[in-house]
Design an enzyme around this catalytic site. Sequence first.
Site, mmCIF file in Angstrom:
data_model
loop_
_atom_site.group_PDB
_atom_site.id
_atom_site.type_symbol
_atom_site.label_atom_id
_atom_site.label_comp_id
_atom_site.label_asym_id
_atom_site.label_seq_id
_atom_site.Cartn_x
_atom_site.Cartn_y
_atom_site.Cartn_z
ATOM 1 N N LYS A 63 0.851 -1.203 0.000
ATOM 2 C CA LYS A 63 0.000 0.000 0.000
ATOM 3 C C LYS A 63 0.880 1.245 0.000
ATOM 4 O O LYS A 63 0.659 2.180 -0.768
ATOM 5 C CB LYS A 63 -0.904 0.032 1.235
ATOM 6 C CG LYS A 63 -2.127 -0.831 1.121
ATOM 7 C CD LYS A 63 -2.886 -0.869 2.444
ATOM 8 C CE LYS A 63 -4.034 -1.861 2.373
ATOM 9 N NZ LYS A 63 -4.613 -2.196 3.668
ATOM 10 N N GLN B 231 -5.071 -0.894 9.682
ATOM 11 C CA GLN B 231 -5.083 -2.269 9.179
ATOM 12 C C GLN B 231 -5.713 -3.207 10.207
ATOM 13 O O GLN B 231 -5.341 -3.210 11.383
ATOM 14 C CB GLN B 231 -3.643 -2.697 8.854
ATOM 15 C CG GLN B 231 -3.511 -4.069 8.237
ATOM 16 C CD GLN B 231 -4.020 -4.166 6.794
ATOM 17 O OE1 GLN B 231 -4.162 -3.158 6.108
ATOM 18 N NE2 GLN B 231 -4.309 -5.357 6.344
ATOM 19 N N ASP C 182 -11.587 3.479 3.872
ATOM 20 C CA ASP C 182 -11.949 2.068 3.927
ATOM 21 C C ASP C 182 -13.463 1.855 3.906
ATOM 22 O O ASP C 182 -13.930 0.738 3.723
ATOM 23 C CB ASP C 182 -11.453 1.468 5.261
ATOM 24 C CG ASP C 182 -10.216 0.610 5.111
ATOM 25 O OD1 ASP C 182 -10.022 0.024 4.040
ATOM 26 O OD2 ASP C 182 -9.457 0.533 6.093
#
Length: 300
Positions: free
Chosen positions: A54, A98, A121
């Site tokens: 990422k 995460q 997200d």
Amino acid sequence: MTATIIDGKAFAENLRGRISSHVARLKAEHGVTPGLAVVIVGSDPGSQVYVASKARLTVEVGMHSEKYELPEATSEAEVLALVARLNADPAIHGILVQLPLPPQIDSNAIIALISSDKDVDCFTPASVGKLTIGLPGPVSCTPLGCLMLLRETLGDLSGLEAVIVGRSNLVGKPMAQLLLRENCTVTVAHSRTRNLAEVVRRADIVIAAVGRPNLIRGDWIKPGATVIDVGINRVPAPERGEGKTRLVGDVDFASAVTVAGAITPVPGGVGPMTIACLLANTVTTASLIHGLVPPRDLTA
Ligand code: GUN
């Protein structure tokens, strides 16, 4: 029959190219450099690899990247304080924490604190609510990536039978919302579903997102169906040498590829799309935070 292999890697590369152009325009015309902060707690090897790519791809498309790697024993209060700081940081337009987090940290408490303006997200209750009732807002990265691959493969999805195997907040539930928006008939199957093979056999579209290596076999699949494999499972691969491993999906690729009409491989299918959609979402949040119209063509 041998299925068409859906090349998520190539599709994601193309999408990242278009994202780079938007980032260059935001910088040149508006002085805005989109910034993405990624927070990882602990040393789960899968998460580490994922977070490293990422960060690398964020920089590659010209964005500002910040990576916070915190030790396994980090307290919930420390993560909350970091998220609060990132919420207030004008250089940051997207915040990704995460998952999974270590057990001493309540993920829901962390997610709830992420500013919905920076929720790339689509995890916060506000974003999930918007997605569910069809208001404009972010769209979860992995489901969005799957949808883009489906549209590319099938065109109009209206009226198709979609079976999603897995009911997670990360994939299964938002995927169901997106496919309903596309006028699919949606079934969400899970570990308590009876006759799972029969349920999957009804599907024109199968989304496999359970985290069980090779669970879904070719004889579960309707001939010609489109199969999207979200699973990324590391399994022993003694054929490669002692102690070696390899990645497999939730679908038994070798048998499914002989029945399906189209199928995503693992790796190289959904994974690269998730990251590209994360970057696209960050362009959108950066545009909105600066009062600019976000690009429509990236994930349409
Ligand atoms: N863990 C696995 N996939 C994801 C994702 O898309 N976002 C976050 N925040 N954590 C994950």
